[in-house]
Enzyme design. Structure first.
Site, PDB file in Angstrom:
ATOM      1  N   ARG A  64       0.549  52.569  70.179  1.00 23.71           N
ATOM      2  CA  ARG A  64       1.810  51.890  70.495  1.00 23.71           C
ATOM      3  C   ARG A  64       1.710  50.390  70.215  1.00 23.71           C
ATOM      4  O   ARG A  64       0.773  49.721  70.644  1.00 23.71           O
ATOM      5  CB  ARG A  64       2.192  52.160  71.946  1.00 23.71           C
ATOM      6  CG  ARG A  64       3.470  51.474  72.420  1.00 23.71           C
ATOM      7  CD  ARG A  64       4.091  52.205  73.593  1.00 23.71           C
ATOM      8  NE  ARG A  64       4.533  53.533  73.167  1.00 23.71           N
ATOM      9  CZ  ARG A  64       4.106  54.671  73.709  1.00 23.71           C
ATOM     10  NH1 ARG A  64       3.233  54.644  74.701  1.00 23.71           N
ATOM     11  NH2 ARG A  64       4.550  55.826  73.258  1.00 23.71           N
ATOM     12  N   HIS A 118      10.822  53.470  75.326  1.00 26.23           N
ATOM     13  CA  HIS A 118      10.326  52.805  76.532  1.00 26.23           C
ATOM     14  C   HIS A 118      11.188  51.584  76.837  1.00 26.23           C
ATOM     15  O   HIS A 118      11.542  50.829  75.937  1.00 26.23           O
ATOM     16  CB  HIS A 118       8.872  52.360  76.358  1.00 26.23           C
ATOM     17  CG  HIS A 118       7.898  53.487  76.250  1.00 26.23           C
ATOM     18  ND1 HIS A 118       7.730  54.214  75.088  1.00 26.23           N
ATOM     19  CD2 HIS A 118       7.046  54.020  77.162  1.00 26.23           C
ATOM     20  CE1 HIS A 118       6.813  55.147  75.295  1.00 26.23           C
ATOM     21  NE2 HIS A 118       6.386  55.048  76.536  1.00 26.23           N
ATOM     22  N   LYS A 145      10.790  61.681  74.371  1.00 26.87           N
ATOM     23  CA  LYS A 145      10.195  61.045  75.548  1.00 26.87           C
ATOM     24  C   LYS A 145      10.988  59.799  75.941  1.00 26.87           C
ATOM     25  O   LYS A 145      11.258  58.937  75.093  1.00 26.87           O
ATOM     26  CB  LYS A 145       8.737  60.657  75.283  1.00 26.87           C
ATOM     27  CG  LYS A 145       8.062  59.950  76.466  1.00 26.87           C
ATOM     28  CD  LYS A 145       6.667  59.469  76.100  1.00 26.87           C
ATOM     29  CE  LYS A 145       6.047  58.648  77.226  1.00 26.87           C
ATOM     30  NZ  LYS A 145       4.752  58.055  76.844  1.00 26.87           N
TER      31      LYS A 145
END
Length: 233
Positions: A64, A118, A145
């Site tokens: 990431r 995120h 996700k």
């Protein structure tokens, strides 16, 4: 009917030696690990090969970028090289963040793809999350996700709504970050979430992440009190 929770332990060592030590400990506890190789102080495709040789359970390979909440400072091209190596070596899953999904293309795909979103500041409204979900669908991932900062009850409700309203044939991970988000981490895999993440030996990669033993004890107690009593009305 409640699902059996799938717990994935996150590995975040900074040196290769520390990373492999954490990986060994994680694999003695669970059957699923996430390998956050962006935490490594140095990284190259050869290290990916070494890590793969020490991986004996199902694994998510994740590199990431700092801009997406991770530690990796390289270019999308460098990310591509690392993730492509992971695919070619036979890792089960590759985690690719939505902001760079159009820049990373895995050739001769063998691994399953997780597209991630995120937000470390807040939980967006459900309309925005649904818009992001539609964008994710353009990449036809195997798993979606979502992980967002959860500071109040409404944030928790929003994330549960996202999970409960997913399509039946879609796999989705939904996580809350922070103290309020812990309830989502515990309950989402019971309510259709693909998996939840936990830590081991204090190696935490996200706010609100719960220790594996604590999570395991919760599920054991939960099933004990929720199991129907035979012979009683």
């Amino acid at each position: 009917m409640l699902n059996t929770p799938r717990i994935c332990v996150v590995v975040i060592g900074k040196t290769l030696e520390e990373f492999l030590s954490q990986l060994e400990a994680a694999q003695t506890a669970v059957d699923f690990v996430e390998l956050r190789i962006d935490y490594l102080e140095q990284i190259n495709p050869n290290w990916v090969r070494i890590i793969k040789n020490h991986t004996h359970k199902k694994a998510i390979l994740c590199c990431r970028a700092r801009a997406d909440g991770g530690k990796f400072l390289g270019t999308p091209e460098a990310q591509q090289e690392i993730l492509q190596a992971g695919n070619d070596l036979g890792f089960d899953y590759l985690d690719i963040d939505l902001p760079v999904a159009n820049k990373i293309s895995i050739h001769e795909k063998k691994a399953k793809i997780i597209i991630s979103y995120h937000n470390f500041l807040h939980t967006p409204p459900i309309t925005e999350l649904n818009f992001l979900l539609e964008n994710m669908r353009l990449f036809n991932p195997d798993v979606f996700k979502f992980a967002t900062k959860s500071e109040q009850y409404e944030d928790v409700k929003t994330l549960f709504k996202l999970l409960i309203n997913k399509k039946n044939n879609e796999n989705m991970i939904v996580l809350g970050m922070g103290e309020q988000g812990k309830i989502i981490r515990l309950l989402s895999p019971l309510l259709g979430g693909y998996l939840t993440f936990s830590s081991i030996n204090g190696a935490i990669s996200a706010p609100g992440q719960i220790d594996f033993k604590t999570m395991q004890d919760f599920y054991q107690r939960f099933y004990k009190i929720s199991s129907p009593l035979k012979g009683e009305d």
